[in-house]
Structures are given as structure tokens and as C-alpha cells.
Write an enzyme that holds these catalytic residues in place. Sequence first.
Site, PDB file in Angstrom:
ATOM      1  N   GLU A  52       0.845  -1.204   0.000  1.00  0.00           N
ATOM      2  CA  GLU A  52       0.000   0.000   0.000  1.00  0.00           C
ATOM      3  C   GLU A  52       0.884   1.259   0.000  1.00  0.00           C
ATOM      4  O   GLU A  52       0.599   2.230  -0.705  1.00  0.00           O
ATOM      5  CB  GLU A  52      -0.954  -0.039   1.193  1.00  0.00           C
ATOM      6  CG  GLU A  52      -2.050  -1.098   1.029  1.00  0.00           C
ATOM      7  CD  GLU A  52      -2.831  -1.357   2.300  1.00  0.00           C
ATOM      8  OE1 GLU A  52      -4.076  -1.255   2.254  1.00  0.00           O
ATOM      9  OE2 GLU A  52      -2.199  -1.634   3.331  1.00  0.00           O
ATOM     10  N   GLU A  63      -3.280 -10.099   3.462  1.00  0.00           N
ATOM     11  CA  GLU A  63      -4.067  -9.848   4.672  1.00  0.00           C
ATOM     12  C   GLU A  63      -5.125 -10.920   4.936  1.00  0.00           C
ATOM     13  O   GLU A  63      -5.394 -11.257   6.093  1.00  0.00           O
ATOM     14  CB  GLU A  63      -4.756  -8.481   4.576  1.00  0.00           C
ATOM     15  CG  GLU A  63      -3.840  -7.287   4.803  1.00  0.00           C
ATOM     16  CD  GLU A  63      -3.193  -6.761   3.534  1.00  0.00           C
ATOM     17  OE1 GLU A  63      -2.702  -5.624   3.545  1.00  0.00           O
ATOM     18  OE2 GLU A  63      -3.140  -7.502   2.530  1.00  0.00           O
TER      19      GLU A  63
HETATM   20  N1  T1G Z   1       4.282  -7.455  11.807  1.00  0.00           N
HETATM   21  C1  T1G Z   1       4.966  -7.827  12.922  1.00  0.00           C
HETATM   22  N2  T1G Z   1       5.901  -8.829  12.964  1.00  0.00           N
HETATM   23  C2  T1G Z   1       6.158  -9.444  11.817  1.00  0.00           C
HETATM   24  C3  T1G Z   1       5.485  -9.116  10.603  1.00  0.00           C
HETATM   25  C4  T1G Z   1       4.517  -8.066  10.623  1.00  0.00           C
HETATM   26  N3  T1G Z   1       3.858  -7.676   9.538  1.00  0.00           N
HETATM   27  N4  T1G Z   1       5.955  -9.937   9.640  1.00  0.00           N
HETATM   28  C5  T1G Z   1       6.882 -10.728  10.220  1.00  0.00           C
HETATM   29  N5  T1G Z   1       7.003 -10.451  11.519  1.00  0.00           N
HETATM   30  C6  T1G Z   1       7.926 -11.071  12.479  1.00  0.00           C
HETATM   31  C7  T1G Z   1       7.682 -12.557  12.684  1.00  0.00           C
HETATM   32  O1  T1G Z   1       6.726 -12.782  13.674  1.00  0.00           O
HETATM   33  C8  T1G Z   1       9.056 -13.054  13.114  1.00  0.00           C
HETATM   34  O2  T1G Z   1       9.217 -12.747  14.479  1.00  0.00           O
HETATM   35  C9  T1G Z   1       9.994 -12.162  12.298  1.00  0.00           C
HETATM   36  O3  T1G Z   1       9.218 -11.021  11.920  1.00  0.00           O
HETATM   37  C10 T1G Z   1      10.511 -12.825  11.060  1.00  0.00           C
HETATM   38  O4  T1G Z   1       9.415 -13.296  10.316  1.00  0.00           O
HETATM   39  C11 T1G Z   1      -2.568  -1.999   6.677  1.00  0.00           C
HETATM   40  C12 T1G Z   1      -3.435  -4.303   7.949  1.00  0.00           C
HETATM   41  C13 T1G Z   1       7.711 -11.101   5.477  1.00  0.00           C
HETATM   42  C14 T1G Z   1       7.499 -13.194   4.241  1.00  0.00           C
HETATM   43  O5  T1G Z   1       0.907 -10.559   6.342  1.00  0.00           O
HETATM   44  O6  T1G Z   1       4.669 -13.137   5.574  1.00  0.00           O
HETATM   45  O7  T1G Z   1      -0.372  -4.775   6.476  1.00  0.00           O
HETATM   46  O8  T1G Z   1       9.436 -15.026  15.388  1.00  0.00           O
HETATM   47  O9  T1G Z   1       9.976 -15.736  10.522  1.00  0.00           O
HETATM   48  O10 T1G Z   1      10.227 -16.508   6.985  1.00  0.00           O
HETATM   49  O11 T1G Z   1      -3.482  -3.243   4.995  1.00  0.00           O
HETATM   50  O12 T1G Z   1       7.188 -12.746   7.869  1.00  0.00           O
HETATM   51  O13 T1G Z   1      11.452 -13.696  14.856  1.00  0.00           O
HETATM   52  O14 T1G Z   1       9.949 -13.031  16.768  1.00  0.00           O
HETATM   53  O15 T1G Z   1       8.130 -14.964   8.996  1.00  0.00           O
HETATM   54  O16 T1G Z   1      11.717 -14.572   6.317  1.00  0.00           O
HETATM   55  C15 T1G Z   1       0.374  -7.889   6.146  1.00  0.00           C
HETATM   56  C16 T1G Z   1       3.578 -11.169   7.232  1.00  0.00           C
HETATM   57  C17 T1G Z   1       0.188  -7.376   7.531  1.00  0.00           C
HETATM   58  C18 T1G Z   1       3.241 -10.370   6.035  1.00  0.00           C
HETATM   59  C19 T1G Z   1       9.221 -12.970   6.039  1.00  0.00           C
HETATM   60  N6  T1G Z   1       1.677  -8.506   6.029  1.00  0.00           N
HETATM   61  N7  T1G Z   1       4.951 -11.634   7.246  1.00  0.00           N
HETATM   62  O17 T1G Z   1       9.219 -14.342   6.228  1.00  0.00           O
HETATM   63  O18 T1G Z   1      10.513 -14.477   8.447  1.00  0.00           O
HETATM   64  S1  T1G Z   1      -1.412  -6.686   7.726  1.00  0.00           S
HETATM   65  C20 T1G Z   1       1.829  -9.824   6.143  1.00  0.00           C
HETATM   66  C21 T1G Z   1       5.367 -12.610   6.416  1.00  0.00           C
HETATM   67  C22 T1G Z   1      -1.358  -5.192   6.899  1.00  0.00           C
HETATM   68  C23 T1G Z   1      -2.509  -3.273   5.940  1.00  0.00           C
HETATM   69  C24 T1G Z   1      -2.680  -4.495   6.722  1.00  0.00           C
HETATM   70  C25 T1G Z   1       6.769 -13.096   6.606  1.00  0.00           C
HETATM   71  C26 T1G Z   1       7.774 -12.534   5.581  1.00  0.00           C
HETATM   72  P1  T1G Z   1      10.048 -13.677  15.418  1.00  0.00           P
HETATM   73  P2  T1G Z   1       9.447 -14.726   9.593  1.00  0.00           P
HETATM   74  P3  T1G Z   1      10.498 -15.048   6.954  1.00  0.00           P
END
Ligand code: T1G
Length: 720
Positions: free
Chosen positions: A114, A134
Site C-alpha cells: 500500500e 491480509e
Molecule cells: N508485523 C509484525 N511482525 C512481523 C510481521 C509483521 N507484519 N511480519 C513478520 N514479523 C515477524 C515474525 O513474527 C518473526 O518474528 C519475524 O518477523 C521474522 O518473520 C494496513 C493491515 C515477510 C514473508 O501478512 O509473511 O499490512 O518469530 O519468521 O520466513 O493493509 O514474515 O522472529 O519473533 O516470517 O523470512 C500484512 C507477514 C500485515 C506479512 C518474512 N503482512 N509476514 O518471512 O521471516 S497486515 C503480512 C510474512 C497489513 C494493511 C494491513 C513473513 C515474511 P520472530 P518470519 P520469513
Amino acid sequence: MPTVPMNNLVKLTRHDDVAVITIDNPPVNALSPGVPEAVAAAMDEMNADPAVTAAVVIGAGRTFVAGADIKEFGKMTSGASPRRTLLPFLLGVEDSRKPVVMAIHGTAFGGGLELAMAGHYRVASPSAQVGQPEVRLGIIPGAGGTQRLPRLVGVPKAVEMCAQGKPISAPDARALGLIDRLIDGDLLSGAVAFAREIAGQPAPKTRERREKLGTLVENAEILAAARDSAGKKQRGMKAPLAAIDAVEAALTMPFEEGCQAEQKLFTECLFSDQSKALIHIFFGEREVAKIPDVPKETLLIPVNRVAVVGSGTMGGGIAMVFANAGIPVLLKDLDKAALDLGMEKIRKNYASSVQRGRFTQGFVDERLKLITPAFHYHAFSDVDMVVEAVFEGMALKKSVFADLDRACKPGAILASNTSTLNIDEIAGATSRPAAVIGTHFFSPANVMRLLEIVRGKESSKEVIATCMQLSKRLGKIGVLVGNCRGFVGNRMFGPYRREAQFLVEEGADVEAVDQALVEFGSAMGPLATGDLAGLDVGWRIRKEYRHLEKPGVRQPFAEDRLCELGRYGQKTLRGWYRYDENRRANLDPEVTVLVRNWSAEAEIAQRQISAEEIVERCIYALVNEGARILGEGFALRAVDIDIIYLNGYGFPAHRGGPMWHADTVGLPKVYQRICEFHHQHGELWAPAPLLQRLAESGKTFAEFDQERSAAGLLERVNSA
Ligand code: T1G
């Protein structure tokens, strides 16, 4: 080049006439509180600087922005939402007086995409991925994504990306016009060069673009097809349908109103049980990788060459898993005939993967070259790991492990794919129990994501850490469990399927039992699942453990009786259901008559049974046994059990797993219902002590996990 820290999360740097705004919020540059504010401040600074002609926004470390900070969602109350913070921020970016180029590497997900779309141009490394995932968290884009994305890629692709949540590659995004240029080599210098090229040109605002939108009439079929597909493939999930509604709003409303419609749908989703369950799973899938007494820095054993013993359904599937990960694998069986059969099955599986477009023929040809049939243990001398997948009998497994002990090099990992047998007893057949561990794959092994890693008394930390890490490399989700009978998954599955049989014996129809669980959200009902796995598998195990059954305790008889009639399920085209040559299930009235007669013989009163009771009996049986396992320490956390059930047993993701579901229902209610079943059905329903304790103290399984983890009470899983 002066670096101006806006705060400890964002830096502003000048590359001559181009400002570079770097977001540095490890691990994934989430838009945590403080990030949007600091980027906005940097934007103001660069817009005010006469020497600056354009700006580049880039992420530090391994990725661009992976979204809003999911950890913040739990703190939100109904009034708050990303819109309050992110949308005005993104409008500010879009309204920048100087063009802003978004430079993407790693991932631009959710709020990250976004942000990128609020920029005027987007460049990316070819390996980058962009997406709106999401819906996987039970929500929808909440900062204008459902309004900006269709303006850049058109409604069909926007609906697909927002409703299914699958990311797309940068080259595909380039082809769609979402990305303006792919940058090979150094992304930052490529982005700065691009910014210099477009400086001074009008900065196109995504929200003002409509050329790719089309009309509601033109997109009506696309929207209808997307709703139909969401209803089928994401059955029971609310967010995908909400995402489609939001994208549709882009066709019928101006941008700002469309964002308000998106906001309403986003908030409804965010405060739903489904979203809470899916966010629980998101963090749970990361939590299960953490083993309290096996630190991150534990030495890993290199696994570059493996062997699999047994080329049956499981052995063949496991060999494919290693080959798919690029690891050469020896596949051993007793003789040429068995190996030829095993290799034939593997080739068939790969052929159907190519047909379904999962793999290319080229990929498959390369993988098949990595699988080498073997008749002797000679070739095992230089493998780093062996997975034994022979018939489920203790004597046979012990003799195989004794052979492996003689054939394999020191330091090799000796793993068993047993689904029920005692790992320590198997390890006892070797001189190196520290190298022995359970790696319980789920059928079909090349498809199912779950890998139950069973810790033996002597399993070394290096072997455990290596298998946990290896599971990621194999595209699996590894969960460490203790060594009790049936480990975690199958130990809980027993009571679940027991209740399904009891319900039929008490008068419920076969299809009513399965339908109730399917409507609950399960991929398949318990009886049809039995037919798929083969009713004879459980029958053989029950016969082997008959001596352990307590006298006077009711045991289900229906499946044993069906097996005595040769009704093993799909493999004999008759089980609980009758199957046609395409393995489609048909009701079999003969089964109803058989069970009624057997129940009459056993003097079991017949009664009408509600779908609600069917679900409670089956699901609470899972929960009760899960609580027992947790109390006995054979699982580290309640969330580990949830991850096992989602990835190995088709438990509906939007309910968060059996333990989370129980928390959502409320443990006092679950406990009270189990006490009623205990009263009605006897000892098999004795409430688990941990469940009783938590219910009476008003606590949840999630709190149990948090408290133990916070207090450092998470011990090693019990190895009995
Ligand atoms: N927020 C907070 N923590 C996050 C995070 C996030 N968005 N994404 C990852 N982490 C933390 C995760 O818990 C882990 O923590 C560490 O980062 C490494 O992640 C407004 C409302 C990017 C592909 O859904 O898909 O935006 O265990 O082990 O395998 O419209 O993380 O080390 O303490 O997964 O290399 C939308 C979610 C949010 C993407 C990387 N975004 N993340 O994968 O590492 S909603 C997502 C992922 C949003 C808007 C809306 C994956 C990754 P810890 P990891 P990875």
C-alpha cells in the site's frame, strides 16, 4: 552525504539531488508506531529542500516493508485502525510535491505494498515479491490497498491478489504495470538513477488513475467468479468475500468513499474471531520453531545427502520431499520389484504434479535424477541422514536400525517415520541413541506441510536443531513433540475418531457425522478420513494393543467389524462409504443396516443426535486429550498442538486449532460439557487435570503458554 535520523527507525540521506528515505525496523520493516510518522517527517524535509528533485524510499536489511505491525493488532480497540494512521500518511506520500520512487527488495506485503502504491513509481529487484496477504490473517487491506491496486493492475488481478492473498513476483508485477522497472544489481543506485530520470516530470497519483478499472458491468463476471471460488476454496472464511466487496467499491465509488467502505469491512474483519484465530496461527507457526533448551546457536549437522529405507507410499513421498529440496536421496528397498514399484509411484506422482501445473517437466526431470534406487546398505556409508519408512512393526524397525547403525558413518542422523511406535525402543537397537529421532511425515508426504519431530530420551540437541531447521528447508513446518504413544497428532486423533464411531453406534447417520464436521470447517469428516487413510491401519494397531485396553471400558466396534468384512475404505472401494473407480464416495445403506444390527447386539440405545453434539463430542475429545498431552509435557505449548492440527489433520485454520477454538468457546463451557459427557459416557471422558485447573481459574490455554514462556517454565518435551 549527511544522514539525518528521523528516529531510530527511519533515516534520511541525500544522494546529491535525490533524497533517500531508509526504513530500518528489523526484522521485516513493519510499519510499527513511529515508522509512518518518521517517513512523513523525512518527506516534509526533502520537499522543503530546494536541492532535492526526487526521493527514493527503501528498506534496510533483507526486505522492503512487510506490512503493518501485526503485533499491534491485539492492542487495537474498535475505534482504532491502520486507516487512522496509515491512510492520511499515504495520502501525504502521494501528494508529495516531488516524485517518490519506491525501491522494493525482499517483500512488499500488505501495508508495504500500500505504501509502494502511494508512491509515484515503483522499481524492484527481480527476486522481490509483492502482495496483499491480509486475508491469511482474516482481514483485508486496510490502508487503501483495495482501492489503489485495481487502479494499477485492473480488477481481475486485484481481486485475485486481495481475495487469495498470494504474492506475485516482481517480473509478473512489472508485466502488469505495478512495477515500473526491474533493477538488476544494486537496487539503491538503480533507484536513484531512475529517480533522476523522472525528476521534474509530473508525478502520477495512483488514486486519480481509472484507466484500468473498467465498469461494474464489465467486471460483473469476474466478481461473481471470485465470490464463487472464495466460497469453495476458502470455505467458511469471511475475509476473502470482504476483500472482493472492497475491490468492487473501487468501481462504484470515488477513491475516498471507497476507502471508507474498505475501512468498514476491515474493522469488521479485524475484530472477528476468525482474524484472532488466524493471527494466532501466524505467530504460532513462528513460535513452534523455538525450542527452549535447544538454543538458536546450536551446531547444525550438514545434511547434503540422505537415504530413505522403504519405497512404499510414505518412503516414496519422503524421497520426493528431499529431492524437491535439491538434496540427493538414496531410496532402498528389499528387492528390485519393490523398488521398481516405488519408483513407478514416484514418477506417477510427479507426472500428476506437472499435469496440475505445480511443477514444470524440467523441474521434475532434475528431481528424478536426484533419487537413486539402492539395494544394499553399502551406499549408506556417506549419507548425512537416513529416514526409515518401513512397515509399522517394532521388530522390523529395530532390525533396520541395527543395520543402519552398522552401515552409517558416525554423526549421521538416524530418523524413523514411525507414526506410533516408541522412539527410545527403536534407538535401543543402536549403539548411538543420541543420533536417533522421529521424523513423522504425513500422507501424502510430498504434499502435507506438517513434520512431527519426535524427541527421544537421548536425542542430541544438534540432531533436534538440525531436524527443526531441515523442516524449513523441506518446505515443512516442524513441530517438536514428546515420545508417547501416537505422539501428539495421532494420540489426539484416536479419541476424535473414537467419538465419531460411538456417535454412529448410538444412532447418528454416517453422513450426518461427517457433514457436521465439514460444516464446522474441517477439510473432511472423521469417517471419510478413515476411509482415505485405510480403516485397516487403525485395526492392526488396535489388535496389537488390545492387551492394553482397560476391561469394562467401552471401545468402538464399528470399524473393526467393517474391517472383518474386508471394508478397508477407499483401497477396497468399500468402507464407511462405497467408492466408484474415481474414488468418489457414495452413501452405502448396507453400512447403516450393519451398524444398527451390531448396536442392537451390543444393546446400545439408538437416539436422535444433533449436529451440535456431534461437533462437541469430536472436537472436545481432541481438546481433552490435547490438554492431557500438554499437562504431561509431551507438547511444549498449546499453540504447537494447534499448528499440528492445522497442518496435519485439516483442522479449519479460521478456528485457530483445537486448543484456540476451546479458548474461543470458553474453557469453563468446554469443561462443563466434558463433565456431562464423563457422566453420560464414562471414564473415557474423564476431564484432563490441566483443563479442569484452567477452567476453574478462568484461564485459557493461550495464557497457559504465555505464563510458562514468560516464567521460563517451558521445559524440554517429555520423552516418557
Ligand atoms: N508485523 C509484525 N511482525 C512481523 C510481521 C509483521 N507484519 N511480519 C513478520 N514479523 C515477524 C515474525 O513474527 C518473526 O518474528 C519475524 O518477523 C521474522 O518473520 C494496513 C493491515 C515477510 C514473508 O501478512 O509473511 O499490512 O518469530 O519468521 O520466513 O493493509 O514474515 O522472529 O519473533 O516470517 O523470512 C500484512 C507477514 C500485515 C506479512 C518474512 N503482512 N509476514 O518471512 O521471516 S497486515 C503480512 C510474512 C497489513 C494493511 C494491513 C513473513 C515474511 P520472530 P518470519 P520469513
